[in-house]
Design a protein around this motif. Structure first.
Motif, PDB file in Angstrom:
ATOM      1  N   ALA A 261       0.842  -1.199   0.000  1.00 17.42           N
ATOM      2  CA  ALA A 261       0.000   0.000   0.000  1.00 17.42           C
ATOM      3  C   ALA A 261       0.878   1.251   0.000  1.00 17.42           C
ATOM      4  O   ALA A 261       0.609   2.208  -0.721  1.00 17.42           O
ATOM      5  N   ASP A 262       1.938   1.226   0.784  1.00 18.41           N
ATOM      6  CA  ASP A 262       2.850   2.372   0.840  1.00 18.41           C
ATOM      7  C   ASP A 262       3.499   2.624  -0.513  1.00 18.41           C
ATOM      8  O   ASP A 262       3.597   3.750  -0.981  1.00 18.41           O
ATOM      9  N   VAL A 263       3.981   1.522  -1.127  1.00 21.64           N
ATOM     10  CA  VAL A 263       4.677   1.664  -2.400  1.00 21.64           C
ATOM     11  C   VAL A 263       3.725   2.230  -3.460  1.00 21.64           C
ATOM     12  O   VAL A 263       4.058   3.183  -4.176  1.00 21.64           O
ATOM     13  N   TYR A 264       2.518   1.644  -3.555  1.00 26.43           N
ATOM     14  CA  TYR A 264       1.547   2.134  -4.535  1.00 26.43           C
ATOM     15  C   TYR A 264       1.215   3.602  -4.286  1.00 26.43           C
ATOM     16  O   TYR A 264       1.069   4.389  -5.207  1.00 26.43           O
ATOM     17  N   ARG A 265       1.099   3.967  -3.037  1.00 25.67           N
ATOM     18  CA  ARG A 265       0.751   5.361  -2.711  1.00 25.67           C
ATOM     19  C   ARG A 265       1.846   6.310  -3.191  1.00 25.67           C
ATOM     20  O   ARG A 265       1.580   7.321  -3.840  1.00 25.67           O
ATOM     21  N   GLN A 266       3.110   5.952  -2.877  1.00 28.64           N
ATOM     22  CA  GLN A 266       4.207   6.827  -3.293  1.00 28.64           C
ATOM     23  C   GLN A 266       4.291   6.921  -4.809  1.00 28.64           C
ATOM     24  O   GLN A 266       4.468   7.996  -5.362  1.00 28.64           O
ATOM     25  N   LEU A 267       4.166   5.753  -5.471  1.00 28.32           N
ATOM     26  CA  LEU A 267       4.239   5.745  -6.931  1.00 28.32           C
ATOM     27  C   LEU A 267       3.113   6.583  -7.531  1.00 28.32           C
ATOM     28  O   LEU A 267       3.321   7.387  -8.434  1.00 28.32           O
ATOM     29  N   GLY A 268       1.909   6.391  -6.999  1.00 28.16           N
ATOM     30  CA  GLY A 268       0.757   7.129  -7.507  1.00 28.16           C
ATOM     31  C   GLY A 268       0.982   8.624  -7.389  1.00 28.16           C
ATOM     32  O   GLY A 268       0.781   9.377  -8.353  1.00 28.16           O
ATOM     33  N   TRP A 269       1.443   9.032  -6.240  1.00 34.10           N
ATOM     34  CA  TRP A 269       1.634  10.467  -6.033  1.00 34.10           C
ATOM     35  C   TRP A 269       2.759  11.010  -6.901  1.00 34.10           C
ATOM     36  O   TRP A 269       2.698  12.124  -7.414  1.00 34.10           O
ATOM     37  N   MET A 270       3.792  10.182  -7.103  1.00 31.11           N
ATOM     38  CA  MET A 270       4.868  10.622  -7.998  1.00 31.11           C
ATOM     39  C   MET A 270       4.329  10.837  -9.407  1.00 31.11           C
ATOM     40  O   MET A 270       4.664  11.817 -10.066  1.00 31.11           O
ATOM     41  N   TYR A 271       3.485   9.904  -9.883  1.00 32.01           N
ATOM     42  CA  TYR A 271       2.919  10.084 -11.216  1.00 32.01           C
ATOM     43  C   TYR A 271       2.101  11.370 -11.296  1.00 32.01           C
ATOM     44  O   TYR A 271       2.103  12.070 -12.288  1.00 32.01           O
ATOM     45  N   HIS A 272       1.427  11.692 -10.201  1.00 31.03           N
ATOM     46  CA  HIS A 272       0.624  12.915 -10.200  1.00 31.03           C
ATOM     47  C   HIS A 272       1.506  14.163 -10.281  1.00 31.03           C
ATOM     48  O   HIS A 272       1.176  15.126 -10.962  1.00 31.03           O
ATOM     49  N   CYS A 273       2.636  14.141  -9.593  1.00 24.03           N
ATOM     50  CA  CYS A 273       3.429  15.367  -9.426  1.00 24.03           C
ATOM     51  C   CYS A 273       4.582  15.525 -10.411  1.00 24.03           C
ATOM     52  O   CYS A 273       4.939  16.634 -10.767  1.00 24.03           O
ATOM     53  N   VAL A 274       5.203  14.423 -10.787  1.00 21.34           N
ATOM     54  CA  VAL A 274       6.493  14.536 -11.474  1.00 21.34           C
ATOM     55  C   VAL A 274       6.308  14.533 -12.983  1.00 21.34           C
ATOM     56  O   VAL A 274       5.892  13.541 -13.577  1.00 21.34           O
ATOM     57  N   GLU A 275       6.619  15.672 -13.577  1.00 18.94           N
ATOM     58  CA  GLU A 275       6.329  15.843 -14.997  1.00 18.94           C
ATOM     59  C   GLU A 275       7.159  14.945 -15.898  1.00 18.94           C
ATOM     60  O   GLU A 275       6.692  14.539 -16.950  1.00 18.94           O
ATOM     61  N   CYS A 276       8.373  14.628 -15.459  1.00 19.06           N
ATOM     62  CA  CYS A 276       9.226  13.861 -16.363  1.00 19.06           C
ATOM     63  C   CYS A 276       8.784  12.402 -16.471  1.00 19.06           C
ATOM     64  O   CYS A 276       9.387  11.623 -17.196  1.00 19.06           O
ATOM     65  N   LEU A 277       7.728  12.017 -15.776  1.00 20.33           N
ATOM     66  CA  LEU A 277       7.282  10.624 -15.862  1.00 20.33           C
ATOM     67  C   LEU A 277       6.293  10.379 -17.004  1.00 20.33           C
ATOM     68  O   LEU A 277       5.664   9.328 -17.055  1.00 20.33           O
ATOM     69  N   GLY A 278       6.142  11.341 -17.897  1.00 19.67           N
ATOM     70  CA  GLY A 278       5.319  11.067 -19.081  1.00 19.67           C
ATOM     71  C   GLY A 278       4.298  12.139 -19.362  1.00 19.67           C
ATOM     72  O   GLY A 278       4.284  13.209 -18.749  1.00 19.67           O
ATOM     73  N   GLU A 279       3.425  11.823 -20.336  1.00 18.90           N
ATOM     74  CA  GLU A 279       2.340  12.725 -20.710  1.00 18.90           C
ATOM     75  C   GLU A 279       1.392  12.925 -19.542  1.00 18.90           C
ATOM     76  O   GLU A 279       1.151  11.995 -18.769  1.00 18.90           O
ATOM     77  N   LYS A 280       0.812  14.096 -19.460  1.00 21.08           N
ATOM     78  CA  LYS A 280      -0.021  14.408 -18.303  1.00 21.08           C
ATOM     79  C   LYS A 280      -1.193  13.420 -18.174  1.00 21.08           C
ATOM     80  O   LYS A 280      -1.456  12.889 -17.107  1.00 21.08           O
ATOM     81  N   LYS A 281      -1.843  13.179 -19.313  1.00 22.88           N
ATOM     82  CA  LYS A 281      -3.022  12.305 -19.268  1.00 22.88           C
ATOM     83  C   LYS A 281      -2.672  10.922 -18.743  1.00 22.88           C
ATOM     84  O   LYS A 281      -3.344  10.363 -17.886  1.00 22.88           O
ATOM     85  N   GLU A 282      -1.598  10.444 -19.316  1.00 28.03           N
ATOM     86  CA  GLU A 282      -1.152   9.102 -18.954  1.00 28.03           C
ATOM     87  C   GLU A 282      -0.748   9.054 -17.480  1.00 28.03           C
ATOM     88  O   GLU A 282      -1.076   8.120 -16.744  1.00 28.03           O
ATOM     89  N   ARG A 283      -0.067  10.124 -17.065  1.00 29.43           N
ATOM     90  CA  ARG A 283       0.372  10.182 -15.661  1.00 29.43           C
ATOM     91  C   ARG A 283      -0.828  10.185 -14.719  1.00 29.43           C
ATOM     92  O   ARG A 283      -0.841   9.486 -13.720  1.00 29.43           O
TER      93      ARG A 283
END
Ligand SMILES: [Zn+2]
Length: 1136
Positions: A261-283
């Motif tokens: 749960a912790d890992v998914y939460r951190q990953l999810g939030w990173m996708y929300h915040c970190v622009e270099c992780l891809g297109e906005k929609k996809e993120r």
């Protein structure tokens, strides 16, 4: 109460802090043991209480008993006579008894306190444990460091009570004293968590990696540590590494649901915040997906629900967002962030009353919630209630400055800086705009208007959740309770600083200009909170409410729960193997229990050691004595200091109160007329006598060609040579401002990059050119910085491109100008820099880079910047922040010119005071970058030398002197270190060598290796220096012999490897301590890595799979040791 078994009874006797986390006394299985522990606590408390009564009432009986005892003990009598007078003030709780009685009495009494601490700790009663431990410490100040279970226990208690500064100090000392301590892995983990929390990322990573190394049982799983390491990368914005780390964990089969749960939460939030992780929609899609998976894995996580809400709000799914927030409020108790976000949603939905109430919830839960105060201000402003808006903005700014001043937040503040600068700039604009408005409009007219919202005062004081109640029934039920529990509404209402309102009218023009930026603030603000890492937000929340002695219960923020989950989860994980562990620990406990202070220390009795090992021994006697040392436990802690010394710590400042004049002492300086002056022994004496000295006119006297180091010559010689660049804010030399909060601070910020000599030269020249253009119409700059002939009021374009400051503004705010400082240019290459290095041969021997009288020339290999030359290229304002030289060596600095440098220096005796001020300012003395506020130093009775170094002047920095330097004009400097062969230099160097070990800071001078070389190369006639070096040889030789005995007892063969000429010294690839002579090699990722014994044992307790190499034949070391004797003849102090 059930029957207490014999085993339980024995166990209670053996229990100490090392069982913490392994023995779960709250488990029903251990109910009997728990009862027994509680009973023992009561007994101990009674004993302690009665002990006190006894000592005042029944002295007569005691005396009789003692007399009887003494008649059969002559030694005791002797002791009594010696110390009966001195000890009276030290041990105030025994008044009329004699020393013998004191000894036995306080021994038991004091040990009872320690035991009490252990038992409270095991029951999870941390405040009680800390209180008992602290009492124990008061009686054991002179030797507490011999009781390692105590240091561990008090460290854990501090940790649990979130007194991180003290927990860190205890744990660091423990690892220094006993790297093989039974719970060393637990210590490394907790140090890692706390240092991460404090923003000391590098050392945090080191400790987490060391925690991973162990094969011992532990209360945490390997995966949990790996999660922490990934999170460490995340908070440093190393997104790729963090993401890889998290994804690695998801592929692990035995990952627990909670961790998942912790890992998914951190990953999810990173996708929300970190622009270099891809297109906005996809993120956004990924973010929602991961957060939902996190909630699936742990449906109780309020944090994940909150973040899910934030993601929905971000893509305008208002309904879903509300739903998620509401669920979050139900799950995680009263989180101010959630309420703030709910407010934002309402505000966006144009429901100002609801928004108001949500924000009020947020700021009542957390009075310092900056984002909520700012948003509330914006809300009021949009409703035309300027006075309320003004009050809210002021509270938001107050929060920012508060944040800086509170403990352990510096680094976070810096990390947030990019965001907060934007925010607080917007804020200060809003504040001055409102001040203007409010000063023009008479107050009554504002208040008499019909208001859309109730005032902030009313909102704060009213029972606010009335309307919230009807809207969110479930939450409302718990809300009032929480408020009263955590943040009782007791403080004064938000301020209305009337007095300031009437002042500082602002020109109408600016109002118009600023009036349009409200939208900007909202954007900034929303951005700010979305950029912040959720955990970081929570860290600051929890710290706001952090009380030094008592921690608020029930306000589990995420970092806290990250920390806590360790204890919770790990208890679950290891429950199955609990019995096994108990056996292991009881074994340990049996072997080092009551006498732990003897067994733990140096593998043998400490007192015994100090009498057995002396520098008068020859190597044969030494070997014989080592044979008597126990080898069932690994030899620990090789100190080069005296045996049985306390762990090194910063010294107190000299106590004499200094007058204002003494606080500003004149700088020792000499002016050289000719070459003869420069070579006179008096010059060296003069330098060695003072903490710092300036030798004026040196270049002229020696006819040194400084032109060889001018930028022009350097570019011609090696244009592509590398230069490290520090981008800094230009400030007046005796000040250091944080412009974002308009306040003097210690933290000194600079960003690192790289360029070449040619490119830096261009920048340096154009900066000078620009200054010439600007100096003509503007003579004000001279007044601002007296003493500087030419001042730049602009930068080259290159430098400006790094900052957002536009040139127009800069004229108003000279402080926020950026500059670039070219530093640490390596001039070690003798081919590349031949003319330059040859020219420096003209210097007198004591100042030369290489000389037989310079310890650093005996290291036998290059230490860049220490026994080689470094160059600094400067424009006005270039700063070298405060520091002592590596391992307290002396340094030589020559200003090449054409401009001047200004120096500040504090004598070495006061370094502890400077260290404490750094700590007070939440900045690491060794790792941090700081610029002292002079008034702070004076207030602490710390003197400061201050002087100008002109071109051709040499500055001598004596051993241990704390100094910081700023260039006044454009200039280059050259510098290197020297180590005069004096007892003072050597002792300061080894003291720092040991303190660096405590701080897990690498000593770049390998003092042990150097000491053996000194013993080989020089003859010492100074008794003190001789004794110090011989002590180091003794300690290391003893350690080498002891390690070899231990290794052989494990059945491991030691192979002779030898040592190449000029080969660099060895450092442990894990903990970075110097490894001398006995190397433990393990192949890691196809590389052969050198380890110290402690780290090798972490990898493999039996040393299997590890190759043990020897660099010198024992006979050689013995020969060097035996032939190093005090040189009694007059004459040369050294030969080579
Ligand atoms: Zn190591």
């Amino acid at each position: 109460m059930g029957q207490i078994s014999f085993e339980d009874d024995c166990l209670v006797r053996e229990l100490d802090s090392r069982y913490y986390g392994f023995l779960d006394l709250s488990s029903p299985k251990n109910a009997d043991l728990r009862t027994l522990v509680q009973q023992t606590i009561t007994n101990l408390q009674n004993y302690i209480a009665n002990g006190k009564v006894q000592e005042t009432q029944s002295t007569c009986d005691n005396k009789n008993a003692i007399q009887k005892y003494e008649s059969s003990n002559v030694a005791g009598e002797h002791m009594e006579n010696n110390s009966s007078q001195n000890n009276e003030d030290i041990k105030p709780f025994v008044k009329e008894t004699n020393d013998k009685d004191e000894k036995t009495h306080d021994e038991q009494y004091v040990n009872a306190l320690c035991k009490l601490g252990h038992l409270h700790l095991l029951l999870g009663e941390y405040s009680e444990a800390l209180s008992a431990y602290q009492k124990y410490l008061r009686f054991r100040e002179s030797n507490y460091w011999t009781n390692h279970a105590f240091i561990y226990g008090i460290g854990v208690a501090y940790f649990k009570l979130r007194c991180f500064k003290w927990a860190i100090k205890s744990f660091q000392e423990l690892l220094y004293l006993s790297p093989n301590f039974a719970c060393a892995n637990e210590v490394h983990l907790r140090l890692g968590l706390m240092l991460k929390h404090c923003g000391e990322f590098q050392i945090a990573l080191k400790h987490l990696q060391l925690a991973l190394l162990y094969t011992y049982p532990s209360t945490f799983s390997e995966l949990q540590v790996k999660f922490q390491i990934a999170h460490l990368y995340e908070v440093q914005n190393k997104h790729k590494a963090a993401k890889d780390g998290y994804e690695f964990l998801l592929n692990e089969k035995n990952i627990s649901l909670e961790l998942k749960a912790d890992v998914y939460r951190q990953l999810g939030w990173m996708y929300h915040c970190v622009e270099c992780l891809g297109e906005k929609k996809e993120r956004e899609a990924n973010a929602l997906n991961f957060l939902q998976k996190s909630i699936e894995a742990d449906p109780k996580s309020g944090q994940s629900l909150y973040l899910l809400g934030r993601c929905y709000a971000g893509i305008n799914k208002v309904h879903d967002a509300f739903l998620a927030y509401r669920n979050s409020v139900e799950k995680s108790e009263g989180n101010a962030d959630t309420w703030c976000s709910i407010g934002v949603l309402y505000q966006q939905q144009n429901q100002p009353t609801d928004a108001l109430q949500a924000y009020i919830c947020a700021v009542q839960l957390d009075k310092d919630h900056k984002a909520a105060w700012t948003n509330l201000g914006i809300l009021y402003e949009s409703c035309g209630q300027l006075r309320d808006a003004y009050a809210c903005y002021l509270n938001a700014t107050k929060q920012i400055s508060f944040q800086k001043s509170s403990l352990f937040r510096r680094k976070q503040a810096i990390r947030m800086k990019k965001d907060t600068i934007g925010l607080s700039k917007g804020l200060s604009q809003r504040i001055s705009f409102l001040e203007g408005q409010l000063s023009q409009a008479p107050l009554p007219s504002i208040t008499s208007k019909r208001r859309q919202l109730c005032s902030i005062e009313e909102a704060w004081n009213l029972p606010i959740s009335l309307e919230m109640n009807s809207r969110q029934q479930q939450t409302a039920q718990m809300l009032p309770r929480q408020i009263s529990k955590q943040s009782p509404i007791q403080g004064p209402p938000p301020p209305y600083p009337h007095s300031q309102l009437s002042q500082s009218p602002i020109p109408a023009k600016r109002i118009k200009e600023d009036g349009s930026s409200q939208q900007e603030i909202i954007q900034n603000n929303v951005q700010l909170s979305s950029q912040l890492h959720p955990n970081l937000i929570n860290i600051s929340d929890s710290l706001n409410q952090r009380n030094f002695n008592a921690m608020p219960e029930g306000n589990k923020t995420s970092e806290q729960s990250v920390v806590d989950t360790f204890d919770d989860i790990s208890n679950d994980i290891y429950k199955q193997s609990e019995t096994i562990k108990l056996e292991r620990l009881s074994h340990d406990a049996l072997s080092n229990s009551e006498d732990s202070r003897h067994n733990d220390y140096n593998g043998g009795g400490a007192s015994e050691l100090s009498t057995t090992f002396k520098i008068q021994m020859d190597s044969k006697q030494l070997m014989a004595a080592v044979k008597l040392l126990p080898i069932d436990e690994p030899p620990v802690h090789c100190t080069v200091l005296q045996v049985n010394a306390p762990p090194p710590s910063p010294p107190d400042c000299p106590p004499q109160k200094l007058t204002r004049d003494q606080l500003l002492p004149p700088t020792p300086s000499v002016h050289l007329e000719n070459k003869k002056n420069a070579f006179s022994p008096q010059l060296q004496e003069f330098c060695l006598k003072h903490p710092i000295a300036v030798v004026r006119g040196l270049a002229g006297a020696l006819k040194l060609d400084l032109g060889l180091f001018s930028t022009k010559t350097l570019v011609e010689a090696n244009p592509d040579h590398s230069v490290e660049v520090r981008t800094q804010v230009h400030q007046s030399p005796d000040e250091n401002w944080d412009t974002s909060q308009g306040k003097r601070v210690w933290a000194c910020i600079s960003h690192r990059s790289h360029t070449t000599i040619a490119k830096y030269a261009q920048y340096q020249a154009s900066s000078f050119q620009d200054s010439l253009k600007l100096i003509l119409p503007q003579d004000e700059s001279d007044k601002v910085f007296p003493g500087s002939q030419v001042m730049s009021d602009s930068d080259s374009k290159d430098s400006v491109s790094n900052s957002n400051i536009n040139l127009k503004r800069k004229k108003h705010k000279i402080n926020s100008k950026m500059l670039r400082f070219g530093t640490n240019v390596d001039l070690s290459d003798e081919k590349k820099w031949k003319p330059q290095l040859t020219e420096l041969q003209k210097l007198p021997a004591f100042a030369r880079v290489i000389s037989a009288a310079n310890m650093l020339s005996h290291v036998g290999h290059v230490i860049l910047g220490m026994n080689t030359v470094q160059l600094y290229m400067k424009v006005p304002g270039s700063r070298t922040p405060g520091h002592q030289e590596n391992n307290n060596f002396c340094s030589i600095n020559i200003n090449i010119g054409p401009g001047d440098c200004e120096w500040f220096a504090v004598p070495d005796a006061y370094w502890g005071g400077v260290h404490n001020l750094c700590e007070k300012n939440n900045i690491s003395y060794l790792h941090g970058s700081w610029w002292p506020v002079l008034e702070d130093l004076y207030k602490e009775n710390i003197p400061v030398y201050r002087f100008i170094q002109k071109p051709g002047d040499l500055v001598w920095v004596n051993a241990g002197c704390v100094h910081w330097v700023q260039s006044v004009g454009w200039c280059n400097n050259i510098a290197w270190n020297v180590g005069p062969l004096t007892a003072r230099q050597y002792s300061l160097a080894i003291e720092r060598y040991e303190w660096n070990k405590v701080q897990a800071f690498k000593s770049i001078v390998p003092m042990v290796h150097l000491s053996w070389n000194l013993a080989r190369n020089i003859k010492v006639s100074d008794t003190k220096l001789f004794e110090l070096i011989k002590m180091c040889l003794l300690q290391t030789l003893k350690n080498v012999l002891h390690i070899q005995e231990y290794v052989k007892s494990k059945g491991v063969e030691i192979r002779f490897n030898g040592r190449g000429k000029n080969e660099a010294s060895r450092y442990c690839g894990q903990c970075e301590v110097e490894v001398f002579n006995v190397l433990f090699i393990k192949e890691q990722e196809k590389r052969h890595v050198v380890h110290c014994l402690s780290c090798a044992l972490k990898l493999s307790p039996s040393l299997q799979g590890i190759v043990c190499l020897e660099e010198y034949h024992l006979s050689e070391l013995q020969r060097v040791y035996d032939s190093f004797t005090l040189h009694r003849t007059q004459g040369l102090a050294y030969t080579q």
